[in-house]
Write a protein that holds these residues in place. Structure first.
Motif, PDB file in Angstrom:
ATOM      1  N   ASP A 107       0.832  -1.213   0.000  1.00 42.41           N
ATOM      2  CA  ASP A 107       0.000   0.000   0.000  1.00 42.41           C
ATOM      3  C   ASP A 107       0.862   1.256   0.000  1.00 42.41           C
ATOM      4  O   ASP A 107       0.491   2.275  -0.569  1.00 42.41           O
ATOM      5  CB  ASP A 107      -0.919   0.030   1.225  1.00 42.41           C
ATOM      6  N   ASN A 108       1.992   1.173   0.667  1.00 40.00           N
ATOM      7  CA  ASN A 108       2.834   2.356   0.777  1.00 40.00           C
ATOM      8  C   ASN A 108       4.090   2.287  -0.080  1.00 40.00           C
ATOM      9  O   ASN A 108       4.893   3.219  -0.088  1.00 40.00           O
ATOM     10  CB  ASN A 108       3.223   2.593   2.235  1.00 40.00           C
ATOM     11  N   ALA A 109       4.272   1.150  -0.758  1.00 43.75           N
ATOM     12  CA  ALA A 109       5.478   0.980  -1.565  1.00 43.75           C
ATOM     13  C   ALA A 109       5.560   2.067  -2.625  1.00 43.75           C
ATOM     14  O   ALA A 109       4.611   2.278  -3.370  1.00 43.75           O
ATOM     15  CB  ALA A 109       5.467  -0.392  -2.222  1.00 43.75           C
ATOM     16  N   GLY A 110       6.651   2.763  -2.658  1.00 42.55           N
ATOM     17  CA  GLY A 110       6.826   3.819  -3.652  1.00 42.55           C
ATOM     18  C   GLY A 110       6.555   5.199  -3.095  1.00 42.55           C
ATOM     19  O   GLY A 110       6.873   6.205  -3.722  1.00 42.55           O
ATOM     20  N   LYS A 111       5.985   5.246  -1.901  1.00 40.19           N
ATOM     21  CA  LYS A 111       5.673   6.545  -1.308  1.00 40.19           C
ATOM     22  C   LYS A 111       6.951   7.328  -1.017  1.00 40.19           C
ATOM     23  O   LYS A 111       7.035   8.521  -1.306  1.00 40.19           O
ATOM     24  CB  LYS A 111       4.897   6.320  -0.007  1.00 40.19           C
ATOM     25  N   SER A 122       9.818   7.107  -2.437  1.00 37.71           N
ATOM     26  CA  SER A 122      10.418   7.587  -3.689  1.00 37.71           C
ATOM     27  C   SER A 122       9.689   8.806  -4.208  1.00 37.71           C
ATOM     28  O   SER A 122      10.304   9.755  -4.710  1.00 37.71           O
ATOM     29  CB  SER A 122      10.364   6.487  -4.747  1.00 37.71           C
ATOM     30  N   SER A 123       8.374   8.770  -4.080  1.00 38.82           N
ATOM     31  CA  SER A 123       7.570   9.890  -4.543  1.00 38.82           C
ATOM     32  C   SER A 123       7.896  11.151  -3.732  1.00 38.82           C
ATOM     33  O   SER A 123       8.020  12.247  -4.282  1.00 38.82           O
ATOM     34  CB  SER A 123       6.102   9.483  -4.436  1.00 38.82           C
TER      35      SER A 123
END
Ligand SMILES: Nc1ncnc2c1ncn2[C@@H]1O[C@H](COP(=O)(O)OP(=O)(O)O)[C@@H](O)[C@H]1O
Ligand SMILES: [Mg+2]
Lengths: 330, 123
Positions: A186-190, A192-193
């Motif tokens: 659900d939070n993967a990539g947050k 990085s963003s």
């Protein structure tokens, strides 16, 4: 530092709003309606009391007609104030669907000369009404919101980009730390963003922001997918480069050569179904970074270090002279 | 080709609109592998994909992509739609398969990346 040409931007914003905003979000939902049992004389008084110049005639939640002040005046002239409203009203009512775009309303209100459009759902049930007034009010409100958002973002950018001038030391660095949980899709990539946005605010060159984005996202996904207990990402922004490292505490990598080979992956089937696990992550990172180093103690930890060098002084604001020179060369 | 023309060509349905339909699309690309998106994705590219999970939006965001087309008329989960809305992505759905959606767009004049070079067994 703060780009001009606001007017142009704002015009595009209006166009965008007109094509993207749904009618139901600009309508007035407290519609005053007329009962079909009323006579024109009752309609006249009703309109005066409610200070309106027209209203839909509604039976069983459906719009069966529309009556305006003009109709009232006409029936007065014709001595027909005693007639039921259903004999005088316009029955060919143009309505608009709740999920239509505002563009359709603009078209009808403007070009076709209607002054109000009842808004209905797919069963023809009356939900609200749009007039030029309700339309302009809500568009202005939305533009104001987006304007404030833009201004706020500019202010952040302006403030953040000055940190390297405002703080004096022999060597200033800004450290950002992010924690990444294993298997938390659900939070993967947050992280990085957020890193990407932070670098944009610091006015790092766009090509570098892009390369960092790609690398740090692949690295973050590796923490999510391949570690037992997650890990952390540390970003260090310096005057001339960004250093990024990811560290985790297991399971570690036994054969470093093997994992660096493009196409090699230990990702399970369900990860592949999500579009990950092609074994190209580390290869991607290597391609976009200036320096990449992967180290590990199998069974204990893995550490990935990446360096991205800036071109000449991206974190120093350009002087007026430089600005005018670049402008001239465009 | 602009966004509106692309929607026409694909007989697409807009799920999230964050862009002016008149905005020009410089090129298109298609991938079901997120690493491919990161490797080939370029600023402004329209991405066609068969995946619908929220990671597609994040991946596109990192690659500088802001228009995503979901093929085969799949309905993305609400998390994906919400993330697209929040991150300024335009999300479109088409009933065509990946093959046909790409073919139609290419034929209608939306170019791709051209030949991609392989460097020491990677991109
Ligand atoms: N932090 C990590 N801890 C343990 N193993 C890792 C880690 N990062 C990468 N790996 C290993 O390296 C392999 C290749 O990684 P990568 O190139 O990103 O491809 P993918 O993630 O698609 O498998 C992974 O499949 C995994 O076995
Ligand atoms: Mg990976």
């Amino acid at each position: 530092m703060i780009p001009g040409d606001m007017s142009n931007q704002e015009i595009t914003k209006v166009q965008e709003l007109i094509y993207t905003t749904r009618v139901e979000s600009v309508m007035a939902s407290d519609v005053i309606v007329i009962d079909p049992s009323m006579t024109m004389s009752q309609v006249k008084n009703f309109m005066r009391e409610n200070r309106i110049s027209g209203a839909p005639v509604v039976a069983e939640s459906k719009v069966i007609g529309i009556v305006t002040m003009n109709d009232v005046i006409r029936s007065m002239e014709d001595g027909k104030l005693g007639s039921p409203v259903t004999e005088v009203m316009t029955t060919d009512v143009r309505t608009v669907l709740m999920d239509a775009k505002v563009a359709e309303v603009v078209n009808n209100l403007g070009r076709r000369g209607f002054s109000r459009l009842p808004v209905v759902d797919h069963d023809g049930k009356l939900l609200g009404i749009v007039t030029t007034g309700t339309l302009i009010r809500s568009l202005l409100l939305q533009m104001d919101k987006s304007f404030q958002k833009n201004e706020a973002e500019k202010l952040y950018t302006y403030r953040a980009s000055h940190i390297f001038q405002d703080i004096s030391s022999d060597d200033t660095g800004l450290t950002l730390r992010y924690f990444v949980n294993e298997r938390d899709f659900d939070n993967a990539g947050k992280a990085s963003s957020l890193i990407k946005r932070s670098l944009q605010r610091l006015v790092v060159q766009p090509q570098i922001v892009r390369r960092v984005g790609v690398a740090v996202y692949e690295a973050e996904m590796n923490l999510v997918i391949h570690t037992d207990i997650g890990g952390e990402i540390v970003v260090e922004v310096r005057k001339d480069r960004v250093n990024i490292s990811t560290v985790d505490h297991g399971p570690g990598i036994a054969d470093l050569k093997q994992v660096l080979r493009p196409g090699f992956s230990t990702a399970p089937e369900w990860i592949r179904d999500m579009g990950f696990g092609a074994g190209m992550g580390l290869a991607n990172i290597k391609r976009v970074s200036d320096v990449m180093k992967l180290t590990s103690d199998p069974g204990h930890w893995t550490r990935l270090e990446m360096v991205f060098n800036f071109g000449p002084d991206p974190l120093l604001p350009k002087t007026e002279l430089e600005k005018s020179l670049t402008r001239g060369s465009q | 080709m602009n966004i509106r023309e692309m929607i026409d060509v694909l007989q697409g349905k807009v799920l999230v609109q964050n862009h002016d339909p008149n905005e020009e699309l410089p090129l298109g690309g298609a991938a079901d592998l997120m690493s491919d998106v990161l490797a080939f994705g370029s600023e402004g590219m329209a991405l066609l994909t068969g995946l619908t999970n929220p990671q597609v939006v994040r991946t596109a965001e990192m690659a500088g992509i802001n228009v995503i087309v979901i093929v085969r008329d799949k309905t993305p989960p609400p998390e994906t739609v919400e993330l697209a809305r929040d991150s300024g992505m335009t999300l479109i759905r088409t009933g065509y398969t990946m093959y046909e959606a790409c073919g139609r767009l290419y034929k209608a004049g939306l170019p791709g990346l051209g030949l991609v070079k392989m460097v020491n067994d990677s991109w």
